[in-house]
Design a protein around this motif. Structure first.
Motif, PDB file in Angstrom:
ATOM      1  N   GLN A 237       0.817  -1.207   0.000  1.00  0.00           N
ATOM      2  CA  GLN A 237       0.000   0.000   0.000  1.00  0.00           C
ATOM      3  C   GLN A 237       0.854   1.262   0.000  1.00  0.00           C
ATOM      4  O   GLN A 237       0.458   2.300  -0.553  1.00  0.00           O
ATOM      5  CB  GLN A 237      -0.920   0.010   1.230  1.00  0.00           C
ATOM      6  CG  GLN A 237      -2.052  -0.998   1.181  1.00  0.00           C
ATOM      7  CD  GLN A 237      -3.069  -0.680   0.095  1.00  0.00           C
ATOM      8  OE1 GLN A 237      -3.374   0.473  -0.160  1.00  0.00           O
ATOM      9  NE2 GLN A 237      -3.588  -1.716  -0.536  1.00  0.00           N
ATOM     10  N   ASN A 238       2.039   1.193   0.605  1.00  0.00           N
ATOM     11  CA  ASN A 238       2.916   2.363   0.682  1.00  0.00           C
ATOM     12  C   ASN A 238       3.297   2.893  -0.690  1.00  0.00           C
ATOM     13  O   ASN A 238       3.551   4.090  -0.851  1.00  0.00           O
ATOM     14  CB  ASN A 238       4.194   2.026   1.472  1.00  0.00           C
ATOM     15  CG  ASN A 238       4.031   2.299   2.950  1.00  0.00           C
ATOM     16  OD1 ASN A 238       3.163   3.056   3.373  1.00  0.00           O
ATOM     17  ND2 ASN A 238       4.862   1.656   3.756  1.00  0.00           N
ATOM     18  N   GLU A 239       3.358   2.007  -1.673  1.00  0.00           N
ATOM     19  CA  GLU A 239       3.738   2.435  -3.014  1.00  0.00           C
ATOM     20  C   GLU A 239       2.772   3.463  -3.595  1.00  0.00           C
ATOM     21  O   GLU A 239       3.126   4.233  -4.478  1.00  0.00           O
ATOM     22  CB  GLU A 239       3.832   1.226  -3.950  1.00  0.00           C
ATOM     23  CG  GLU A 239       4.955   0.261  -3.622  1.00  0.00           C
ATOM     24  CD  GLU A 239       6.331   0.893  -3.797  1.00  0.00           C
ATOM     25  OE1 GLU A 239       6.498   1.698  -4.723  1.00  0.00           O
ATOM     26  OE2 GLU A 239       7.227   0.591  -2.995  1.00  0.00           O
ATOM     27  N   ARG A 240       1.545   3.477  -3.088  1.00  0.00           N
ATOM     28  CA  ARG A 240       0.527   4.380  -3.617  1.00  0.00           C
ATOM     29  C   ARG A 240       0.277   5.574  -2.699  1.00  0.00           C
ATOM     30  O   ARG A 240      -0.636   6.352  -2.930  1.00  0.00           O
ATOM     31  CB  ARG A 240      -0.789   3.621  -3.842  1.00  0.00           C
ATOM     32  CG  ARG A 240      -0.619   2.425  -4.772  1.00  0.00           C
ATOM     33  CD  ARG A 240      -1.938   1.808  -5.174  1.00  0.00           C
ATOM     34  NE  ARG A 240      -2.756   1.415  -4.038  1.00  0.00           N
ATOM     35  CZ  ARG A 240      -3.795   0.587  -4.134  1.00  0.00           C
ATOM     36  NH1 ARG A 240      -4.124   0.063  -5.300  1.00  0.00           N
ATOM     37  NH2 ARG A 240      -4.512   0.278  -3.076  1.00  0.00           N
ATOM     38  N   ARG A 241       1.073   5.702  -1.656  1.00  0.00           N
ATOM     39  CA  ARG A 241       0.893   6.783  -0.699  1.00  0.00           C
ATOM     40  C   ARG A 241       1.916   7.893  -0.921  1.00  0.00           C
ATOM     41  O   ARG A 241       3.001   7.661  -1.438  1.00  0.00           O
ATOM     42  CB  ARG A 241       1.026   6.261   0.737  1.00  0.00           C
ATOM     43  CG  ARG A 241      -0.121   5.384   1.192  1.00  0.00           C
ATOM     44  CD  ARG A 241       0.155   4.850   2.571  1.00  0.00           C
ATOM     45  NE  ARG A 241      -1.008   4.137   3.103  1.00  0.00           N
ATOM     46  CZ  ARG A 241      -0.931   3.180   4.011  1.00  0.00           C
ATOM     47  NH1 ARG A 241       0.242   2.810   4.470  1.00  0.00           N
ATOM     48  NH2 ARG A 241      -2.021   2.585   4.441  1.00  0.00           N
ATOM     49  N   SER A 242       1.543   9.090  -0.485  1.00  0.00           N
ATOM     50  CA  SER A 242       2.486  10.207  -0.515  1.00  0.00           C
ATOM     51  C   SER A 242       3.543  10.008   0.563  1.00  0.00           C
ATOM     52  O   SER A 242       3.392   9.186   1.474  1.00  0.00           O
ATOM     53  CB  SER A 242       1.745  11.522  -0.270  1.00  0.00           C
ATOM     54  OG  SER A 242       1.270  11.574   1.070  1.00  0.00           O
ATOM     55  N   ALA A 243       4.614  10.773   0.485  1.00  0.00           N
ATOM     56  CA  ALA A 243       5.670  10.705   1.493  1.00  0.00           C
ATOM     57  C   ALA A 243       5.126  11.038   2.875  1.00  0.00           C
ATOM     58  O   ALA A 243       5.427  10.367   3.866  1.00  0.00           O
ATOM     59  CB  ALA A 243       6.808  11.659   1.124  1.00  0.00           C
ATOM     60  N   GLN A 244       4.303  12.075   2.958  1.00  0.00           N
ATOM     61  CA  GLN A 244       3.740  12.475   4.241  1.00  0.00           C
ATOM     62  C   GLN A 244       2.870  11.378   4.833  1.00  0.00           C
ATOM     63  O   GLN A 244       2.912  11.108   6.032  1.00  0.00           O
ATOM     64  CB  GLN A 244       2.932  13.756   4.065  1.00  0.00           C
ATOM     65  CG  GLN A 244       2.414  14.361   5.364  1.00  0.00           C
ATOM     66  CD  GLN A 244       1.828  15.734   5.167  1.00  0.00           C
ATOM     67  OE1 GLN A 244       1.968  16.333   4.114  1.00  0.00           O
ATOM     68  NE2 GLN A 244       1.170  16.240   6.195  1.00  0.00           N
ATOM     69  N   SER A 245       2.074  10.726   3.987  1.00  0.00           N
ATOM     70  CA  SER A 245       1.218   9.650   4.453  1.00  0.00           C
ATOM     71  C   SER A 245       2.031   8.445   4.919  1.00  0.00           C
ATOM     72  O   SER A 245       1.673   7.784   5.902  1.00  0.00           O
ATOM     73  CB  SER A 245       0.253   9.227   3.337  1.00  0.00           C
ATOM     74  OG  SER A 245      -0.572   8.159   3.762  1.00  0.00           O
ATOM     75  N   ARG A 246       3.128   8.143   4.243  1.00  0.00           N
ATOM     76  CA  ARG A 246       3.976   7.014   4.645  1.00  0.00           C
ATOM     77  C   ARG A 246       4.552   7.241   6.043  1.00  0.00           C
ATOM     78  O   ARG A 246       4.539   6.341   6.889  1.00  0.00           O
ATOM     79  CB  ARG A 246       5.111   6.813   3.645  1.00  0.00           C
ATOM     80  CG  ARG A 246       4.658   6.388   2.269  1.00  0.00           C
ATOM     81  CD  ARG A 246       5.838   6.120   1.358  1.00  0.00           C
ATOM     82  NE  ARG A 246       5.415   6.107  -0.050  1.00  0.00           N
ATOM     83  CZ  ARG A 246       6.175   5.744  -1.051  1.00  0.00           C
ATOM     84  NH1 ARG A 246       7.424   5.350  -0.825  1.00  0.00           N
ATOM     85  NH2 ARG A 246       5.714   5.764  -2.291  1.00  0.00           N
ATOM     86  N   ILE A 247       5.082   8.445   6.278  1.00  0.00           N
ATOM     87  CA  ILE A 247       5.669   8.759   7.581  1.00  0.00           C
ATOM     88  C   ILE A 247       4.590   8.760   8.653  1.00  0.00           C
ATOM     89  O   ILE A 247       4.765   8.169   9.735  1.00  0.00           O
ATOM     90  CB  ILE A 247       6.379  10.119   7.540  1.00  0.00           C
ATOM     91  CG1 ILE A 247       7.583  10.069   6.590  1.00  0.00           C
ATOM     92  CG2 ILE A 247       6.824  10.520   8.947  1.00  0.00           C
ATOM     93  CD1 ILE A 247       8.692   9.140   7.018  1.00  0.00           C
TER      94      ILE A 247
END
Length: 255
Positions: free
Chosen positions: A150-160
């Motif tokens: 799922q992280n592949e489709r998230r923004s950097a801010q959302s991942r952190i």
């Protein structure tokens, strides 16, 4: 020399000093086998529990501390596939394999419980409690894999934000809902390699969360000031964000 022989191993009463007090696969196997088949392995920071190519002959549960599971890409760059924290089970990703596909390295002084694979395979057929616990841990492993995809489709801010929220929720399950502060055992470099972000991007996202009043940081210590805001940012999808900077090889160690 094998990796295991370089570690300090204790045999007696593995659950005695563990905060989980028997709520893990190792404790269930120990009780079902009615023997001292589970041993405690102590590692210092930077020491390997196992390396790529080692025999896949045991399963581990983290009692305290933290490890990273790593391997090298075809380009020779380090890839971090998981962080293993207290309560996590290691080795399930090597189920059915003869050799380890990753290296597990301690990020700080760490204690893990070791279960021989042959004992686990025997007990899973004899004990419904062992089978239930094993299936539960396998389910959690699949959830971690799904989260990474799922992280592949998230923004950097959302991942952190998602990563920090997961750390907060883990601590609250162990210590109670009042917990709002925790220490990250990994560096910003390691976190970037795990999340697929450049180290500079990781630092910038932490700074943004602090400026927004969502978290406060003191070194690797993180205090969550606004849980609701962190949840909202964790749910943000990359389709609404700018392209994410990918991780680049670096020799610098971030604080």
């Amino acid at each position: 020399m094998s990796t295991q022989s370089q570690c300090n191993t204790e045999v007696s009463e593995p659950c005695r000093s563990c905060m989980r007090q028997g709520a893990c696969l190792g404790a269930v196997v120990q009780e079902a086998a009615s023997s001292t088949c589970v041993t405690v392995v102590t590692l210092q920071r930077g020491q390997s529990l196992h390396r790529v190519g080692d025999p896949a002959n045991a399963i581990y549960v983290v009692q305290s501390g933290a490890l990273k599971s790593r391997r090298n890409s075809v380009q020779g760059e380090e890839e971090i596939v998981a962080f293993r924290l207290p309560g996590d089970t290691l080795g399930l990703d090597d189920f059915g394999q003869m050799q380890r596909g990753t290296e597990a390295v301690a990020l700080c002084p760490t204690r893990v419980c070791r279960m021989p694979l042959d004992v686990l395979q025997s007990e899973v057929h004899l004990s419904s409690a062992v089978a239930e616990r094993l299936f539960n841990d396998l389910g959690q492993e699949f959830e971690r894999l799904h989260e990474r995809l799922q992280n592949e489709r998230r923004s950097a801010q959302s991942r952190i934000a998602s990563f920090l929220l997961a750390q907060l929720q883990r601590r609250r399950r162990l210590f109670g809902a009042q917990i709002d502060r925790f220490t990250l055992p990994m560096t910003r470099v390691d976190l970037g390699r795990f999340l697929g972000l450049a180290t500079e991007t990781v630092s910038r996202m932490f700074t943004r969360l602090q400026l927004d009043g969502v978290i406060a940081c003191d070194g690797n210590s993180v205090q969550v000031l606004d849980t609701e805001a962190l949840q909202q940012q964790a749910g943000e999808q990359s389709s609404a964000a700018a392209p994410v900077a990918r991780a680049r090889p670096t020799l610098a160690r971030a604080a």
